[in-house]
Design a protein around this motif. Structure first.
Motif, PDB file in Angstrom:
ATOM      1  N   LEU A 133       0.825  -1.203   0.000  1.00  0.00           N
ATOM      2  CA  LEU A 133       0.000   0.000   0.000  1.00  0.00           C
ATOM      3  C   LEU A 133       0.859   1.253   0.000  1.00  0.00           C
ATOM      4  O   LEU A 133       0.534   2.247  -0.665  1.00  0.00           O
ATOM      5  N   ALA A 134       1.970   1.214   0.743  1.00  0.00           N
ATOM      6  CA  ALA A 134       2.876   2.362   0.761  1.00  0.00           C
ATOM      7  C   ALA A 134       3.493   2.580  -0.618  1.00  0.00           C
ATOM      8  O   ALA A 134       3.628   3.722  -1.089  1.00  0.00           O
ATOM      9  N   ILE A 135       3.857   1.487  -1.293  1.00  0.00           N
ATOM     10  CA  ILE A 135       4.409   1.599  -2.654  1.00  0.00           C
ATOM     11  C   ILE A 135       3.370   2.175  -3.600  1.00  0.00           C
ATOM     12  O   ILE A 135       3.676   3.030  -4.452  1.00  0.00           O
ATOM     13  N   ALA A 136       2.124   1.742  -3.445  1.00  0.00           N
ATOM     14  CA  ALA A 136       1.050   2.261  -4.291  1.00  0.00           C
ATOM     15  C   ALA A 136       0.875   3.759  -4.083  1.00  0.00           C
ATOM     16  O   ALA A 136       0.664   4.522  -5.041  1.00  0.00           O
ATOM     17  N   GLY A 137       0.963   4.206  -2.830  1.00  0.00           N
ATOM     18  CA  GLY A 137       0.852   5.634  -2.556  1.00  0.00           C
ATOM     19  C   GLY A 137       1.980   6.427  -3.169  1.00  0.00           C
ATOM     20  O   GLY A 137       1.766   7.505  -3.759  1.00  0.00           O
ATOM     21  N   ARG A 138       3.201   5.906  -3.067  1.00  0.00           N
ATOM     22  CA  ARG A 138       4.347   6.591  -3.665  1.00  0.00           C
ATOM     23  C   ARG A 138       4.213   6.639  -5.186  1.00  0.00           C
ATOM     24  O   ARG A 138       4.549   7.643  -5.824  1.00  0.00           O
ATOM     25  N   LEU A 139       3.734   5.542  -5.771  1.00  0.00           N
ATOM     26  CA  LEU A 139       3.562   5.485  -7.221  1.00  0.00           C
ATOM     27  C   LEU A 139       2.592   6.566  -7.695  1.00  0.00           C
ATOM     28  O   LEU A 139       2.839   7.262  -8.689  1.00  0.00           O
TER      29      LEU A 139
ATOM     30  N   THR B  73      -7.442   7.875  -7.771  1.00  0.00           N
ATOM     31  CA  THR B  73      -7.561   6.948  -8.910  1.00  0.00           C
ATOM     32  C   THR B  73      -6.966   5.591  -8.567  1.00  0.00           C
ATOM     33  O   THR B  73      -7.558   4.536  -8.832  1.00  0.00           O
ATOM     34  N   VAL B  74      -5.762   5.621  -7.963  1.00  0.00           N
ATOM     35  CA  VAL B  74      -5.100   4.364  -7.584  1.00  0.00           C
ATOM     36  C   VAL B  74      -5.908   3.654  -6.498  1.00  0.00           C
ATOM     37  O   VAL B  74      -6.102   2.433  -6.543  1.00  0.00           O
ATOM     38  N   ALA B  75      -6.412   4.422  -5.536  1.00  0.00           N
ATOM     39  CA  ALA B  75      -7.209   3.823  -4.460  1.00  0.00           C
ATOM     40  C   ALA B  75      -8.480   3.197  -5.009  1.00  0.00           C
ATOM     41  O   ALA B  75      -8.916   2.130  -4.538  1.00  0.00           O
ATOM     42  N   ALA B  76      -9.084   3.851  -5.997  1.00  0.00           N
ATOM     43  CA  ALA B  76     -10.304   3.305  -6.597  1.00  0.00           C
ATOM     44  C   ALA B  76     -10.011   1.984  -7.297  1.00  0.00           C
ATOM     45  O   ALA B  76     -10.816   1.037  -7.233  1.00  0.00           O
ATOM     46  N   GLU B  77      -8.847   1.892  -7.947  1.00  0.00           N
ATOM     47  CA  GLU B  77      -8.470   0.645  -8.628  1.00  0.00           C
ATOM     48  C   GLU B  77      -8.276  -0.485  -7.617  1.00  0.00           C
ATOM     49  O   GLU B  77      -8.777  -1.598  -7.806  1.00  0.00           O
TER      50      GLU B  77
ATOM     51  N   ARG C 225     -12.279   5.194  -0.323  1.00  0.00           N
ATOM     52  CA  ARG C 225     -11.926   6.015   0.832  1.00  0.00           C
ATOM     53  C   ARG C 225     -11.215   5.171   1.895  1.00  0.00           C
ATOM     54  O   ARG C 225     -10.261   5.627   2.540  1.00  0.00           O
ATOM     55  N   THR C 226     -11.697   3.941   2.085  1.00  0.00           N
ATOM     56  CA  THR C 226     -11.039   3.035   3.029  1.00  0.00           C
ATOM     57  C   THR C 226      -9.613   2.743   2.580  1.00  0.00           C
ATOM     58  O   THR C 226      -8.679   2.742   3.398  1.00  0.00           O
ATOM     59  N   ILE C 227      -9.434   2.513   1.288  1.00  0.00           N
ATOM     60  CA  ILE C 227      -8.095   2.235   0.767  1.00  0.00           C
ATOM     61  C   ILE C 227      -7.181   3.448   0.947  1.00  0.00           C
ATOM     62  O   ILE C 227      -6.003   3.314   1.301  1.00  0.00           O
ATOM     63  N   GLU C 228      -7.702   4.656   0.726  1.00  0.00           N
ATOM     64  CA  GLU C 228      -6.897   5.856   0.938  1.00  0.00           C
ATOM     65  C   GLU C 228      -6.432   5.956   2.382  1.00  0.00           C
ATOM     66  O   GLU C 228      -5.278   6.310   2.651  1.00  0.00           O
TER      67      GLU C 228
END
Length: 445
Positions: free
Chosen positions: A40-46, A66-70, A80-83
């Motif tokens: 999840l941290a890598i996804a946020g950095r990406l 957008t990434v969180a929605a995916e 929102r939970t993913i964010e």
């Protein structure tokens, strides 16, 4: 002893295997949770890196969404939970890497990590966060998350860039009361206010509720003896507390509950605060210049409170317990009072601070004092033979194969039905300790 009395050797062996397997499973789950946090941290950095490439004015906000929605869509979870999970993961991975690594190794659980990060989130310096992690991790490996919370707050204060008093002065401007609506015609009343006041209000409500319950029980027994009619009050303590709060707020007095002799109105709130004497001796200027000289006070050994409140309460109270601690180890040596009473109980409350069963965090003043060796068989009523157990673990000690032995220094050793040993050490008191240097050692005569 009744629990597991009829268990066979084969059943006890099965229990031991189950405990081992569950321990391994828990460590595996902790590792997998840490791996998820890393992803999840890598996804946020990406998402942020993609946004930087286009120099977006929203600083990556839409990319994160957008990434969180995916991710949320594939996991069937709200974006929102993913964010929120991504933000929490980045905080853990980037700012507390040692804690993340300990969770990945299965040494601590995700709950331990959350407690450590929450308590240390106000530490601004990366080097101080590293020092904080180094101190708190060995404690986390030996304590439950609920016990760890108070200890983590205490340790975090050593490395905070501002004192708890400074933060409290700012936080007081955010005190408020609000309502949330519930189902079935119910609602909840919330208050965000200084901890000493909130705990005091709850304690007074609790004392009143228990006084009413006890009075009802006495009246019921008296009616049974007299054969008279009696309408029992079957409300729980929680129900009575809620009704009393409504009485007090709406009328200013426990109008609908007051007894004939006015006992409820005479009940005062009680809270227990520990504050190092050096904190009482220093003024605000000293506190700002020397954080070690003015350690924060603690409420019930759990919640740091501002020094101003602690000083005012120490000055206004009719009497207070003096807890004498060893200047190097911090161990509780004795408790006295200018007007001594119940000396041993105060000493044990100060030493134990909470229930002495591993993982239990019930405060000592709500616990029973139990003889390790029963008084009925010659056990002494003294510090080395008494410990604080909440009612649940007091019953466990006497009605199950769990065995308890008290070691020197107030250390309590529990042996489980499967033969495992769990050691509970008295928590470090909220006190000042000193380091002895060679120069400080007096020369021999």
């Amino acid at each position: 002893m009744t629990a597991l009395l009829d268990a066979t050797d084969a059943q006890m062996a099965t229990l031991a295997d189950l405990v081992d397997a569950l321990q391994v499973a828990e460590a595996t789950l902790s590792s997998m949770s840490a791996a998820r946090d890393g992803l999840l941290a890598i996804a946020g950095r990406l998402a942020v890196d993609i946004a930087k490439q286009g120099d977006h004015p929203d600083r990556g906000d839409h990319s994160l969404r957008t990434v969180a929605a995916e991710i949320g869509a594939v996991q069937r979870v709200s974006d929102r939970t993913i964010e929120r999970r991504m933000a929490a993961a980045e905080l853990l991975v980037d700012q507390f890497p040692a804690v993340w690594a300990a969770q990945g190794a299965g040494r601590i659980s995700p709950a331990h990590s959350r407690v450590i990060v929450d308590a240390g989130s106000g530490i601004e310096s990366p080097s101080d966060r590293e020092k904080y992690s180094a101190v708190i991790l060995p404690i986390a490996e030996a304590e439950s998350p609920n016990r760890l919370r108070a200890l983590a707050r205490r340790v975090a204060e050593r490395f905070a860039s501002t004192t708890v008093s400074e933060r409290h002065r700012r936080a007081r401007s955010q005190r408020r009361v609000w309502v949330t609506d519930g189902d079935d015609g119910m609602a909840a009343l919330h208050t965000h206010a200084p901890a000493a006041l909130v705990h005091g209000m709850f304690d007074r409500l609790s004392q009143m509720a228990h006084a009413l319950r006890n009075e009802n029980l006495r009246a019921r027994r008296q009616a049974a003896r007299d054969g008279s009619e009696f309408e029992p009050d079957d409300r729980t303590v929680d129900e009575i507390r809620a009704d009393l709060l409504a009485d007090l707020v709406l009328s200013g007095q426990p109008t609908g509950h007051e007894s004939e002799n006015g006992l409820l109105g005479a009940i005062d709130a009680r809270i227990e605060i520990t504050v190092p004497v050096t904190t009482l001796m220093h003024d605000d200027a000293d506190e700002a210049s020397d954080a070690d000289a003015a350690l924060p006070a603690e409420l019930d050994g759990r919640t740091p409170i501002d020094v101003d409140t602690a000083r005012k309460m120490a000055g206004q109270t009719k009497g207070w317990d003096r807890v004498l601690t060893h200047p190097i180890t911090g161990r509780v040596l004795a408790v006295d009072r200018y007007r001594p009473s119940r000396h041993l109980r105060r000493h044990l409350r100060a030493r134990d601070q909470r229930c002495r069963f591993p993982t239990c965090g019930i405060v000592a003043r709500k616990c029973d004092l139990d003889h390790n060796h029963a008084a009925s068989t010659g056990g002494a009523t003294c510090e080395t033979n008494l410990a604080s157990f909440c009612r649940r673990h007091h019953v466990l000690k006497h009605h199950s194969p769990w065995h308890v032995e008290q070691k020197p220094g107030g250390v309590v050793e529990w042996t489980s039905p499967t033969g495992r040993t769990y050691v509970d050490t008295p928590p470090a008191p909220n006190t000042v300790t000193f380091t002895v240097t060679e120069d400080a050692v007096p020369a021999p005569f």
